[in-house]
Design an enzyme around this catalytic site. Structure first.
Site, PDB file in Angstrom:
ATOM      1  N   ARG A 136       0.849  -1.203   0.000  1.00 45.30           N
ATOM      2  CA  ARG A 136       0.000   0.000   0.000  1.00 45.30           C
ATOM      3  C   ARG A 136       0.877   1.243   0.000  1.00 45.30           C
ATOM      4  O   ARG A 136       2.057   1.189   0.367  1.00 45.30           O
ATOM      5  CB  ARG A 136      -0.901  -0.013   1.237  1.00 45.30           C
ATOM      6  CG  ARG A 136      -0.103  -0.289   2.493  1.00 45.30           C
ATOM      7  CD  ARG A 136      -0.990  -0.739   3.640  1.00 45.30           C
ATOM      8  NE  ARG A 136      -0.165  -0.983   4.835  1.00 45.30           N
ATOM      9  CZ  ARG A 136      -0.494  -1.782   5.816  1.00 45.30           C
ATOM     10  NH1 ARG A 136      -1.617  -2.457   5.763  1.00 45.30           N
ATOM     11  NH2 ARG A 136       0.277  -1.924   6.872  1.00 45.30           N
ATOM     12  N   SER A 159       5.546   3.520   4.787  1.00 48.41           N
ATOM     13  CA  SER A 159       6.748   2.902   4.226  1.00 48.41           C
ATOM     14  C   SER A 159       7.009   3.421   2.827  1.00 48.41           C
ATOM     15  O   SER A 159       8.151   3.648   2.429  1.00 48.41           O
ATOM     16  CB  SER A 159       6.569   1.397   4.101  1.00 48.41           C
ATOM     17  OG  SER A 159       6.401   0.820   5.343  1.00 48.41           O
ATOM     18  N   ASP A 207       5.684 -11.365  10.079  1.00 48.88           N
ATOM     19  CA  ASP A 207       5.538 -12.808   9.885  1.00 48.88           C
ATOM     20  C   ASP A 207       4.088 -13.229   9.685  1.00 48.88           C
ATOM     21  O   ASP A 207       3.801 -14.116   8.882  1.00 48.88           O
ATOM     22  CB  ASP A 207       6.130 -13.538  11.098  1.00 48.88           C
ATOM     23  CG  ASP A 207       7.632 -13.329  11.180  1.00 48.88           C
ATOM     24  OD1 ASP A 207       8.315 -13.625  10.189  1.00 48.88           O
ATOM     25  OD2 ASP A 207       8.111 -12.844  12.220  1.00 48.88           O
ATOM     26  N   MET A 208       3.176 -12.611  10.401  1.00 49.84           N
ATOM     27  CA  MET A 208       1.771 -13.009  10.319  1.00 49.84           C
ATOM     28  C   MET A 208       1.116 -12.586   9.005  1.00 49.84           C
ATOM     29  O   MET A 208       0.029 -13.055   8.676  1.00 49.84           O
ATOM     30  CB  MET A 208       0.981 -12.429  11.504  1.00 49.84           C
ATOM     31  CG  MET A 208       1.232 -13.125  12.800  1.00 49.84           C
ATOM     32  SD  MET A 208       0.810 -14.889  12.747  1.00 49.84           S
ATOM     33  CE  MET A 208       2.381 -15.619  13.098  1.00 49.84           C
ATOM     34  N   HIS A 267      13.490 -14.788   8.937  1.00 53.78           N
ATOM     35  CA  HIS A 267      13.097 -15.583  10.105  1.00 53.78           C
ATOM     36  C   HIS A 267      12.350 -16.794   9.541  1.00 53.78           C
ATOM     37  O   HIS A 267      11.634 -16.675   8.557  1.00 53.78           O
ATOM     38  CB  HIS A 267      12.207 -14.724  11.013  1.00 53.78           C
ATOM     39  CG  HIS A 267      11.632 -15.440  12.203  1.00 53.78           C
ATOM     40  ND1 HIS A 267      12.345 -16.346  12.953  1.00 53.78           N
ATOM     41  CD2 HIS A 267      10.414 -15.345  12.797  1.00 53.78           C
ATOM     42  CE1 HIS A 267      11.576 -16.789  13.943  1.00 53.78           C
ATOM     43  NE2 HIS A 267      10.404 -16.206  13.866  1.00 53.78           N
ATOM     44  N   GLY A 302      16.671  -3.866  12.877  1.00 56.56           N
ATOM     45  CA  GLY A 302      16.951  -3.286  11.566  1.00 56.56           C
ATOM     46  C   GLY A 302      17.758  -1.995  11.644  1.00 56.56           C
ATOM     47  O   GLY A 302      18.688  -1.798  10.855  1.00 56.56           O
TER      48      GLY A 302
HETATM   49  P1  NDP Z   1       7.952  -4.662  10.229  1.00 52.30           P
HETATM   50  O1  NDP Z   1       6.850  -4.825  11.189  1.00 52.30           O
HETATM   51  O2  NDP Z   1       8.898  -3.530  10.463  1.00 52.30           O
HETATM   52  O3  NDP Z   1       7.342  -4.556   8.752  1.00 52.30           O
HETATM   53  C1  NDP Z   1       6.767  -3.412   8.360  1.00 52.30           C
HETATM   54  C2  NDP Z   1       6.616  -3.422   6.851  1.00 52.30           C
HETATM   55  O4  NDP Z   1       5.618  -4.350   6.485  1.00 52.30           O
HETATM   56  C3  NDP Z   1       6.206  -2.064   6.368  1.00 52.30           C
HETATM   57  O5  NDP Z   1       6.718  -1.842   5.083  1.00 52.30           O
HETATM   58  C4  NDP Z   1       4.695  -2.189   6.355  1.00 52.30           C
HETATM   59  O6  NDP Z   1       4.102  -1.345   5.407  1.00 52.30           O
HETATM   60  C5  NDP Z   1       4.511  -3.631   5.937  1.00 52.30           C
HETATM   61  N1  NDP Z   1       3.255  -4.153   6.490  1.00 52.30           N
HETATM   62  C6  NDP Z   1       2.833  -4.114   7.768  1.00 52.30           C
HETATM   63  N2  NDP Z   1       1.632  -4.693   7.905  1.00 52.30           N
HETATM   64  C7  NDP Z   1       1.278  -5.076   6.669  1.00 52.30           C
HETATM   65  C8  NDP Z   1       0.145  -5.710   6.136  1.00 52.30           C
HETATM   66  N3  NDP Z   1      -0.887  -6.066   6.908  1.00 52.30           N
HETATM   67  N4  NDP Z   1       0.135  -5.976   4.818  1.00 52.30           N
HETATM   68  C9  NDP Z   1       1.169  -5.622   4.046  1.00 52.30           C
HETATM   69  N5  NDP Z   1       2.263  -4.985   4.481  1.00 52.30           N
HETATM   70  C10 NDP Z   1       2.324  -4.741   5.777  1.00 52.30           C
HETATM   71  O7  NDP Z   1       8.727  -6.046  10.079  1.00 52.30           O
HETATM   72  P2  NDP Z   1      10.147  -6.432  10.664  1.00 52.30           P
HETATM   73  O8  NDP Z   1      11.201  -5.759   9.858  1.00 52.30           O
HETATM   74  O9  NDP Z   1      10.149  -6.296  12.139  1.00 52.30           O
HETATM   75  O10 NDP Z   1      10.149  -7.985  10.329  1.00 52.30           O
HETATM   76  C11 NDP Z   1      10.294  -8.441   8.993  1.00 52.30           C
HETATM   77  C12 NDP Z   1      10.882  -9.837   9.033  1.00 52.30           C
HETATM   78  O11 NDP Z   1      12.184  -9.781   9.610  1.00 52.30           O
HETATM   79  C13 NDP Z   1      10.091 -10.814   9.883  1.00 52.30           C
HETATM   80  O12 NDP Z   1      10.173 -12.077   9.276  1.00 52.30           O
HETATM   81  C14 NDP Z   1      10.847 -10.820  11.199  1.00 52.30           C
HETATM   82  O13 NDP Z   1      10.692 -12.005  11.933  1.00 52.30           O
HETATM   83  C15 NDP Z   1      12.267 -10.695  10.689  1.00 52.30           C
HETATM   84  N6  NDP Z   1      13.217 -10.156  11.648  1.00 52.30           N
HETATM   85  C16 NDP Z   1      12.941  -9.003  12.316  1.00 52.30           C
HETATM   86  C17 NDP Z   1      13.849  -8.481  13.204  1.00 52.30           C
HETATM   87  C18 NDP Z   1      13.595  -7.157  13.857  1.00 52.30           C
HETATM   88  O14 NDP Z   1      14.520  -6.630  14.475  1.00 52.30           O
HETATM   89  N7  NDP Z   1      12.437  -6.539  13.801  1.00 52.30           N
HETATM   90  C19 NDP Z   1      15.125  -9.160  13.500  1.00 52.30           C
HETATM   91  C20 NDP Z   1      15.367 -10.318  12.656  1.00 52.30           C
HETATM   92  C21 NDP Z   1      14.414 -10.798  11.796  1.00 52.30           C
HETATM   93  P3  NDP Z   1       3.238  -0.060   5.862  1.00 52.30           P
HETATM   94  O15 NDP Z   1       4.202   0.994   6.335  1.00 52.30           O
HETATM   95  O16 NDP Z   1       2.524   0.308   4.646  1.00 52.30           O
HETATM   96  O17 NDP Z   1       2.367  -0.551   6.993  1.00 52.30           O
END
Ligand code: NDP
Ligand code: MG
Length: 335
Positions: A52, A56, A86-87, A111, A137
């Protein structure tokens, strides 16, 4: 002794296997932004794909990307990296990725949750691998821009090309992880240990340990401010020393009284009962019960998370922190 893990560094990894590939980074949040920027700065061909045109999207544009909708990024991509929550991954996979991906495109994860618990079932023609940074991140980006890197785990789940590990290492290099070091694991090991760590130690265990100690002091009639400094605020200083110098270094840095009390009372409080509960937590992860429970919670709109956050925000600990905030801020190093 168990066999020591093999550690890959910069010399063991080359960008060659991915340098002519189009890399779609799906998501531009915690990890997504860091990966997209680091991979681009490493000279790789990155396209940001988003569901969307929200926050971001704006951030990606500000950072000089031209984000496109998920399906458009996927259509062009040789390598598809899932950096959305993840969800959400399985829905985006089913609706946007699978119907649009090139045959044999790589599926990459940070992950192992969705693959390990079989929420995503990738085509057998795709390489499926993981690069999991062991840090937030913002740190992945910050360390990279300063010439360092956050360590990572890599794993290969499917390898029809025979090149999956080389590509995983290439991506690890592209985000800076091989500057530190990268360890090979499996999706199963990464998923289960990651969940166990965040539940029993990093997020759940540490927080509840600090809260329990704080509450005990307050119930005994001590001032909350004094209890806060003692059981919560000082944790950072102790953990910083553990991070730099290990437990041995930490024990050297505290008084003999603290050493004696710590070495004896620590084990009295964190006893076999606690270890049994840790085993129970591990069992719930390994059996898939935790994953099931979390998916159900998510599908109900995450009421438990909402309740928990509210309880913590209103807790005496957090009220006390808000009162002490000025003191804590004033004392921080100035440079
Ligand atoms: P985020 O929660 O930061 O992801 C946010 C992103 O996903 C944004 O671009 C957001 O877009 C988009 N998003 C959120 N909700 C939705 C939705 N319902 N539909 C579509 N897009 C959506 O993720 P993380 O970076 O925390 O995690 C990403 C992966 O990395 C996961 O697999 C996690 O396990 C892994 N990971 C995370 C770590 C961390 O430190 N956080 C560490 C190591 C691995 P918008 O702005 O438009 O909502
Ligand atoms: Mg985790």
């Amino acid at each position: 002794m168990k066999k020591l893990a093999k550690i890959y560094t910069d010399q063991d990894a080359s960008l060659d296997p991915i340098k002519d590939k189009k890399i779609a980074v799906l998501g531009y949040g915690n990890q997504g932004r860091a990966w997209a920027l680091n991979l681009r700065d490493s000279g790789l061909n990155v396209i940001v794909g988003l569901e969307r045109e929200g926050n971001s999207w704006k951030q990606a544009v500000q950072d000089g990307f031209q984000p496109v909708h998920t399906e458009d990024a996927v259509k062009q991509a040789d390598i598809i990296i899932f950096l959305i929550p993840d969800m959400v991954q399985r829905y985006v996979y089913r609706e946007k990725v699978q119907p649009n991906m090139k045959e044999g495109a790589d599926l990459v994860f940070a992950h192992g949750f969705n693959i390990h618990y079989k929420l995503i079932d990738p085509p057998s023609t795709s390489d499926v691998y993981m690069v999991a940074p062991k840090g937030p991140g913002a740190t992945v980006r910050d360390f990279y821009t300063k010439g360092g890197g956050v360590p990572a785990l890599v794993a290969v789940q499917q390898n029809p090309s025979g090149k999956a590990l080389e590509k995983a290492l290439a991506i690890a290099k592209g985000i800076g992880a091989t500057r530190a070091g990268v360890i090979e694991t499996t999706f199963k090991e990464e998923t289960e240990t990651d969940l166990f760590g965040e539940q029993t130690t990093l997020v759940g265990g540490v927080m509840e340990l600090m809260r329990s100690a704080f509450r005990t002091l307050v119930e005994l009639g001590y001032q909350p401010e004094v209890a806060y400094f003692e059981t919560i605020n000082e944790m950072k200083m102790i953990v910083d020393i553990i991070y730099e110098k290990g437990f041995t270094g930490m024990l050297k840095a505290v008084s003999d009284t603290a050493k004696y009390g710590g070495l004896t009372v620590g084990k009295f409080v964190i006893n076999e009962e606690v270890r049994k509960r840790m085993l129970e937590a591990a069992e719930k992860i390994r059996s898939g019960k935790f994953a099931e429970e979390w998916i159900e919670e998510y599908n109900r709109g995450s009421p438990t998370i909402k309740e928990g956050l509210e309880e913590i925000e209103n807790s005496l600990e957090e009220q006390t922190r808000r009162r002490l905030k000025e003191i804590i801020e004033r004392g921080k190093p100035k440079s």
